[in-house]
Design a protein around this motif. Structure first.
Motif, PDB file in Angstrom:
ATOM      1  N   LEU A  22       0.888  -1.283   0.013  1.00 20.85           N
ATOM      2  CA  LEU A  22      -0.006   0.087   0.025  1.00 20.85           C
ATOM      3  C   LEU A  22       0.880   1.287  -0.016  1.00 20.85           C
ATOM      4  CD1 LEU A  22      -2.720   1.429   0.333  1.00 20.85           C
ATOM      5  CD2 LEU A  22      -2.659   1.132   2.723  1.00 20.85           C
ATOM      6  N   LEU A  23       1.816   1.392   0.888  1.00 23.74           N
ATOM      7  CA  LEU A  23       2.843   2.416   0.875  1.00 23.74           C
ATOM      8  C   LEU A  23       3.347   2.808  -0.414  1.00 23.74           C
ATOM      9  CD1 LEU A  23       4.235   1.586   4.335  1.00 23.74           C
ATOM     10  CD2 LEU A  23       2.481   3.523   3.725  1.00 23.74           C
ATOM     11  N   CYS A  24       4.148   1.632  -1.038  1.00 25.71           N
ATOM     12  CA  CYS A  24       4.706   1.726  -2.348  1.00 25.71           C
ATOM     13  C   CYS A  24       3.552   2.348  -3.425  1.00 25.71           C
ATOM     14  CB  CYS A  24       4.995   0.505  -2.743  1.00 25.71           C
ATOM     15  SG  CYS A  24       6.673  -0.030  -1.940  1.00 25.71           S
ATOM     16  N   GLY A  25       2.454   1.593  -3.411  1.00 23.41           N
ATOM     17  CA  GLY A  25       1.208   2.039  -4.366  1.00 23.41           C
ATOM     18  C   GLY A  25       1.124   3.934  -4.233  1.00 23.41           C
ATOM     19  N   LEU A  26       1.062   4.116  -2.916  1.00 22.75           N
ATOM     20  CA  LEU A  26       0.758   5.552  -2.560  1.00 22.75           C
ATOM     21  C   LEU A  26       1.919   6.564  -3.178  1.00 22.75           C
ATOM     22  CD1 LEU A  26      -0.326   5.760   1.103  1.00 22.75           C
ATOM     23  CD2 LEU A  26      -1.726   6.103  -0.822  1.00 22.75           C
ATOM     24  N   VAL A  27       3.227   6.019  -3.004  1.00 27.23           N
ATOM     25  CA  VAL A  27       4.378   6.690  -3.747  1.00 27.23           C
ATOM     26  C   VAL A  27       4.324   6.646  -5.040  1.00 27.23           C
ATOM     27  CG1 VAL A  27       6.990   6.750  -3.948  1.00 27.23           C
ATOM     28  CG2 VAL A  27       5.827   6.126  -1.606  1.00 27.23           C
ATOM     29  N   LEU A  28       3.942   5.507  -5.649  1.00 31.80           N
ATOM     30  CA  LEU A  28       3.676   5.557  -7.212  1.00 31.80           C
ATOM     31  C   LEU A  28       2.787   6.316  -7.841  1.00 31.80           C
ATOM     32  CD1 LEU A  28       4.218   1.746  -7.637  1.00 31.80           C
ATOM     33  CD2 LEU A  28       5.673   3.493  -8.487  1.00 31.80           C
ATOM     34  N   LEU A  29       1.533   6.396  -6.998  1.00 30.16           N
ATOM     35  CA  LEU A  29       0.277   7.383  -7.416  1.00 30.16           C
ATOM     36  C   LEU A  29       0.954   8.797  -7.417  1.00 30.16           C
ATOM     37  CD1 LEU A  29      -2.611   7.676  -7.691  1.00 30.16           C
ATOM     38  CD2 LEU A  29      -2.941   8.071  -5.181  1.00 30.16           C
ATOM     39  N   GLN A  30       1.910   9.140  -6.468  1.00 33.82           N
ATOM     40  CA  GLN A  30       2.461  10.582  -6.552  1.00 33.82           C
ATOM     41  C   GLN A  30       3.113  10.870  -7.818  1.00 33.82           C
ATOM     42  OE1 GLN A  30       0.947  12.375  -3.577  1.00 33.82           O
ATOM     43  NE2 GLN A  30       2.884  12.921  -2.967  1.00 33.82           N
ATOM     44  N   ALA A  31       3.827   9.758  -8.147  1.00 38.57           N
ATOM     45  CA  ALA A  31       4.835   9.978  -9.308  1.00 38.57           C
ATOM     46  C   ALA A  31       3.998  10.012 -10.555  1.00 38.57           C
ATOM     47  CB  ALA A  31       5.857   8.893  -9.399  1.00 38.57           C
ATOM     48  N   TRP A  32       2.911   9.250 -10.751  1.00 33.47           N
ATOM     49  CA  TRP A  32       2.061   9.097 -11.796  1.00 33.47           C
ATOM     50  C   TRP A  32       1.137  10.560 -12.092  1.00 33.47           C
ATOM     51  CZ3 TRP A  32      -3.240   9.287 -11.782  1.00 33.47           C
ATOM     52  CH2 TRP A  32      -4.015   8.968 -12.931  1.00 33.47           C
ATOM     53  N   THR A  33       0.640  10.797 -10.873  1.00 31.96           N
ATOM     54  CA  THR A  33       0.311  12.041 -11.043  1.00 31.96           C
ATOM     55  C   THR A  33       1.053  13.233 -11.533  1.00 31.96           C
ATOM     56  OG1 THR A  33      -0.993  11.479  -9.084  1.00 31.96           O
ATOM     57  CG2 THR A  33      -1.387  13.769  -9.846  1.00 31.96           C
ATOM     58  N   ALA A  34       2.319  13.399 -11.030  1.00 34.99           N
ATOM     59  CA  ALA A  34       3.144  14.179 -11.454  1.00 34.99           C
ATOM     60  C   ALA A  34       3.542  14.327 -12.971  1.00 34.99           C
ATOM     61  CB  ALA A  34       4.562  14.177 -10.773  1.00 34.99           C
ATOM     62  N   ALA A  35       3.701  13.107 -13.386  1.00 33.75           N
ATOM     63  CA  ALA A  35       4.079  12.927 -14.961  1.00 33.75           C
ATOM     64  C   ALA A  35       2.863  13.556 -15.805  1.00 33.75           C
ATOM     65  CB  ALA A  35       4.103  11.488 -15.188  1.00 33.75           C
ATOM     66  N   GLY A  36       1.984  13.294 -15.481  1.00 28.07           N
ATOM     67  CA  GLY A  36       0.647  14.377 -16.291  1.00 28.07           C
ATOM     68  C   GLY A  36       0.465  15.500 -16.036  1.00 28.07           C
ATOM     69  N   MET A  37       1.077  16.226 -14.913  1.00 24.68           N
ATOM     70  CA  MET A  37       0.757  17.681 -14.583  1.00 24.68           C
ATOM     71  C   MET A  37       1.222  18.704 -15.311  1.00 24.68           C
ATOM     72  SD  MET A  37       0.509  17.285 -10.247  1.00 24.68           S
ATOM     73  CE  MET A  37       0.041  19.092 -10.323  1.00 24.68           C
ATOM     74  N   ALA A  38       0.835  19.893 -15.283  1.00 22.86           N
ATOM     75  CA  ALA A  38       1.460  20.969 -16.284  1.00 22.86           C
ATOM     76  C   ALA A  38       2.421  21.547 -15.439  1.00 22.86           C
ATOM     77  CB  ALA A  38       0.361  22.129 -16.410  1.00 22.86           C
ATOM     78  N   GLY A  39       2.826  21.364 -13.913  1.00 23.48           N
ATOM     79  CA  GLY A  39       3.737  21.942 -13.394  1.00 23.48           C
ATOM     80  C   GLY A  39       3.544  23.477 -13.082  1.00 23.48           C
ATOM     81  N   THR A  40       4.476  24.155 -12.831  1.00 24.38           N
ATOM     82  CA  THR A  40       4.439  25.614 -12.475  1.00 24.38           C
ATOM     83  C   THR A  40       5.631  26.154 -12.945  1.00 24.38           C
ATOM     84  OG1 THR A  40       5.720  25.694 -10.114  1.00 24.38           O
ATOM     85  CG2 THR A  40       3.227  25.146 -10.237  1.00 24.38           C
ATOM     86  N   PRO A  41       5.721  27.653 -12.782  1.00 27.45           N
ATOM     87  CA  PRO A  41       7.187  28.174 -13.288  1.00 27.45           C
ATOM     88  C   PRO A  41       8.177  27.746 -12.340  1.00 27.45           C
ATOM     89  CG  PRO A  41       5.411  29.961 -13.378  1.00 27.45           C
ATOM     90  CD  PRO A  41       4.837  28.690 -12.670  1.00 27.45           C
ATOM     91  N   ASP A  42       8.026  27.379 -11.025  1.00 26.99           N
ATOM     92  CA  ASP A  42       9.074  26.861 -10.350  1.00 26.99           C
ATOM     93  C   ASP A  42       9.517  25.588 -10.756  1.00 26.99           C
ATOM     94  OD1 ASP A  42       9.148  29.204  -8.740  1.00 26.99           O
ATOM     95  OD2 ASP A  42       7.819  28.331  -7.189  1.00 26.99           O
ATOM     96  N   THR A  43       8.616  24.678 -11.233  1.00 25.44           N
ATOM     97  CA  THR A  43       8.911  23.289 -11.651  1.00 25.44           C
ATOM     98  C   THR A  43       9.887  23.498 -12.999  1.00 25.44           C
ATOM     99  OG1 THR A  43       6.621  22.876 -11.083  1.00 25.44           O
ATOM    100  CG2 THR A  43       7.821  21.074 -12.485  1.00 25.44           C
ATOM    101  N   LEU A  44       9.554  24.408 -13.920  1.00 25.00           N
ATOM    102  CA  LEU A  44      10.131  24.597 -15.135  1.00 25.00           C
ATOM    103  C   LEU A  44      11.510  25.077 -14.836  1.00 25.00           C
ATOM    104  CD1 LEU A  44       7.269  26.123 -17.311  1.00 25.00           C
ATOM    105  CD2 LEU A  44       8.201  23.768 -17.346  1.00 25.00           C
ATOM    106  N   ARG A  45      11.738  25.982 -13.757  1.00 28.58           N
ATOM    107  CA  ARG A  45      12.992  26.513 -13.307  1.00 28.58           C
ATOM    108  C   ARG A  45      13.692  25.180 -12.669  1.00 28.58           C
ATOM    109  NH1 ARG A  45      12.207  28.707  -7.422  1.00 28.58           N
ATOM    110  NH2 ARG A  45      12.117  26.426  -7.442  1.00 28.58           N
ATOM    111  N   ASP A  46      13.200  24.450 -11.894  1.00 30.08           N
ATOM    112  CA  ASP A  46      14.080  23.253 -11.649  1.00 30.08           C
ATOM    113  C   ASP A  46      14.372  22.444 -12.414  1.00 30.08           C
ATOM    114  OD1 ASP A  46      13.548  24.520  -9.076  1.00 30.08           O
ATOM    115  OD2 ASP A  46      11.930  22.888  -8.629  1.00 30.08           O
ATOM    116  N   MET A  47      13.822  22.293 -13.581  1.00 30.40           N
ATOM    117  CA  MET A  47      14.156  21.375 -14.735  1.00 30.40           C
ATOM    118  C   MET A  47      15.317  22.017 -15.332  1.00 30.40           C
ATOM    119  SD  MET A  47      10.240  20.513 -16.038  1.00 30.40           S
ATOM    120  CE  MET A  47      10.636  19.509 -17.350  1.00 30.40           C
ATOM    121  N   TYR A  48      15.308  23.277 -15.600  1.00 33.69           N
ATOM    122  CA  TYR A  48      16.307  23.901 -16.149  1.00 33.69           C
ATOM    123  C   TYR A  48      17.574  24.005 -15.517  1.00 33.69           C
ATOM    124  CZ  TYR A  48      19.197  27.888 -18.098  1.00 33.69           C
ATOM    125  OH  TYR A  48      20.242  28.668 -18.561  1.00 33.69           O
ATOM    126  N   PHE A  49      17.617  24.231 -14.085  1.00 31.68           N
ATOM    127  CA  PHE A  49      19.035  24.156 -13.473  1.00 31.68           C
ATOM    128  C   PHE A  49      19.419  22.596 -13.581  1.00 31.68           C
ATOM    129  CE2 PHE A  49      17.744  28.281 -12.153  1.00 31.68           C
ATOM    130  CZ  PHE A  49      18.878  28.874 -12.295  1.00 31.68           C
TER     131      PHE A  49
END
Length: 619
Positions: A22-49
């Motif tokens: 169950l715990l691993c499933g919750l971690v994977l749910l977080q990662a799966w959700t993030a992969a489909g999100m639009a992010g924020t300007p801070d996300t794009l900044r982090d990706m850049y650096f």
């Protein structure tokens, strides 16, 4: 093993396998959700650096800036950079960020199981999955996303040190405090209290002094690169910190304290029901009533636990909540949602202790706990599914400008307006770079998405980004790109589709502004010194009959934009599609020869492009 460090009998039995699943499933749910999100300007900044580090092109000495005032150390960027070096794909950053946030579940389980058994561990982990401001951690998608994990790591390091104080464990505790501070400075109060609590277990004053020095040394080492950069730049942060100190910190009124505590308990959960899930009013009221009753019952049950130690912990949490609130409120006149993330572990402790106590009260109470946990999980899963698919339209919270909306969580938001939302998932932002390794000029949504992405996708796919021009006179291929819902609204088909964006070659240019300068990473807006002089002006030109004309603005965060009139051969044309940066019209198709356009625009002319394009179905 000494008596002091021996595990309680509750942890002697092996943890059930399904708990870990169950715990691993919750971690994977977080990662799966993030992969489909639009992010924020801070996300794009982090990706850049992270990408700059992975490519060895830039080695930042400072990390993210807080409130345009204080730079953190570069720890966050180097962690992300190392991951992108191992897995050189732009999605590495958001997925890793979400996975690190998801580590709060196994960390909570380990802490709860270590000090109260597997049931308490599981309930402690699930308490972090309850809906509320915790649901917003992925909406932030940057270093603040890992605040809960960082606090739990700091707590684990504290308890680990208290089991057997030693220099190595003091260094680990220093790392825990450093991680907390770099997640967000709102953890500073809790971090200091954890260090004091840990050092209280040191056997002698000398050991306490030595270990305090080791803890401080770890923290200073993490800030050393930033301090070096400040020294080289004349300590620029000193001026902004001085201005901040003279402007913002103040003892908060008790009314603000009460409002923040109410917000921590319920405003975040209510927001998800109203604006993200858009449930009917009756359903929202029923869900919130049960939610608040459950939280209250958990606090009461935790305080009534038969174990004196648990009662003491519950009372400590109830004291820490207003103290942490006063600390946060004193920092700024407004309190954005990410500044309450450090509160959430305190609430989770009360929830876990309360639910565990309820499980001892009989079969009916255990059934109620199971029903509550199931409903909270279903609610949160629905939120994750909603976040994983950027919407075409959304109910946007409307607040009095003085209340700042989500930027001040001490106010309850109850009004909303439906707006077209110009978002593109992070994985789509990479996909749309496929045709851009050759010189091209981009217009409308295509230009916006590539510009705001800071060239991360272009560098990952093409190894360069200078081949792309954002607006202005065409150079290379001239492409207009629109989100899929925009093509549907205008009733046209693009020449090509990639993910949720369609693009076509333009057929003409009625107005070409000045190409946008390169976006600046770490700044919002991404063009901080963009000159603007908004004015009313008229664009005149021609298009073929039946063609579309797009008025595209490239300074939406800097100035107002509007199209007062678009007349084709003297006849006003309705906008087939309109958002905050684009308006699209269509020329009449029943005419012969070019259609003359007169378009009245309000904006800075240099930041506006007006281009024509055809429906691919009619070519």
């Amino acid at each position: 093993m000494t008596a002091q460090s021996a595990a309680p009998p509750a942890t002697a039995a092996a943890a059930p396998v399904w708990h870990w699943a169950l715990l691993c499933g919750l971690v994977l749910l977080q990662a799966w959700t993030a992969a489909g999100m639009a992010g924020t300007p801070d996300t794009l900044r982090d990706m850049y650096f992270a990408q700059q580090l992975a490519r060895g092109e830039h080695w930042p000495l400072a990390g993210p800036v807080i409130y345009n005032t204080l730079h953190l150390g570069p720890l966050w960027y180097y962690l992300l950079g190392a991951a992108m070096w191992l897995l050189p794909h732009p999605l590495t950053v958001p997925v890793l960020t979400a996975a690190l946030a998801g580590l709060k579940y196994p960390l909570a389980y380990v802490i709860g199981r270590r000090y109260g058994g597997a049931r308490l561990g599981l309930l402690f982990a699930l308490a972090f999955f309850a809906p509320g401001w915790s649901s917003f951690i992925l909406a932030a998608m940057t270093h603040t996303t890992v605040v809960e994990t960082a606090v739990l790591f700091g707590l684990w390091c504290t308890l680990h040190y208290r089991d057997a104080p030693s220099a190595p464990r003091a260094l680990l505790l220093g790392l825990g405090g450093t991680v907390m501070f770099h997640a967000h400075p709102t953890t500073l109060l809790l971090g200091c209290l954890l260090v004091v609590y840990a050092l209280a277990a040191a056997p002698t004053f000398a050991v306490r002094l030595r270990d305090a020095a080791l803890i401080a040394a770890v923290g200073l080492a993490s800030l050393a690169p930033m301090l070096i950069e400040q020294l080289q730049g004349g300590f620029a942060d000193l001026g902004t910190i001085t201005n901040y100190a003279n402007r913002d910190p103040a003892l908060p009124a008790l009314s603000r304290l009460g409002a923040l505590l109410l917000s921590v308990a319920g405003y975040g959960a209510e927001y998800t029901l109203r604006y993200w899930l858009e449930l009917p009013a009756v359903t929202r009221r029923a869900a919130m009533l049960l939610h608040l009753l459950a939280l209250t019952a958990c606090a009461v049950l935790a305080l009534s636990a038969p174990q004196r130690e648990r009662r003491r912990i519950a009372a400590t949490m109830l004291v820490l909540l207003p103290l942490q609130s006063l600390f946060v409120l004193a920092l700024r006149p407004i309190t954005p949602y990410w500044m309450v993330f450090a509160h959430l572990p305190l609430v989770a402790v009360l929830v876990a202790l309360g639910l565990d106590r309820a499980c001892d009260l009989g079969r009916a109470a255990r059934a109620a706990v199971a029903a509550l946990a199931t409903s909270w999980c279903a609610w949160s899963i629905a939120i994750h599914v909603s976040l994983s698919h950027p919407p075409e339209q959304a109910l946007v919270a409307v607040a009095d400008p003085a209340r700042h909306g989500l930027m001040n969580v001490t106010y309850r938001l109850t009004k909303g307006e439906r707006h077209t939302i110009l978002l593109l998932a992070l994985n789509d932002r990479y996909a749309i770079t496929a045709p851009l390794c050759e010189p091209a000029t981009l217009y409308a949504h295509y230009a916006e998405f590539i510009d705001q992405s800071l060239g991360v996708g272009l560098l990952a796919r093409c190894g360069r980004k200078d081949q792309i021009r954002i607006g202005g006179p065409p150079a290379g291929r001239a492409l207009i790109g629109l989100r899929d819902h925009a093509w549907r609204d205008i009733g046209a088909e693009p020449q090509q589709r990639i993910a949720h964006l369609g693009y076509s070659a333009i057929s003409g240019v009625l107005q070409a502004g000045t190409p946008s300068p390169p976006a600046v990473a770490g700044m919002f807006p991404a063009h901080p010194d963009l000159p603007v002089a908004p004015q009313d002006f008229v664009v005149e030109g021609s298009s073929a009959p039946g063609e579309f004309v797009a008025v595209a603005h490239r300074a939406a965060f800097h100035e107002p934009f509007g199209v007062a009139l678009a007349a084709a051969d003297g006849a006003p044309m309705p906008a087939l599609y309109r958002d905050h940066m684009t308006a699209i019209f269509r020329a009449p198709s029943g005419t012969t020869g070019p259609v003359r356009w007169e378009i009245r625009v309000h904006a800075t002319p240099a930041h506006v492009d007006v281009v024509s394009f055809a429906d691919a179905k009619t070519r």
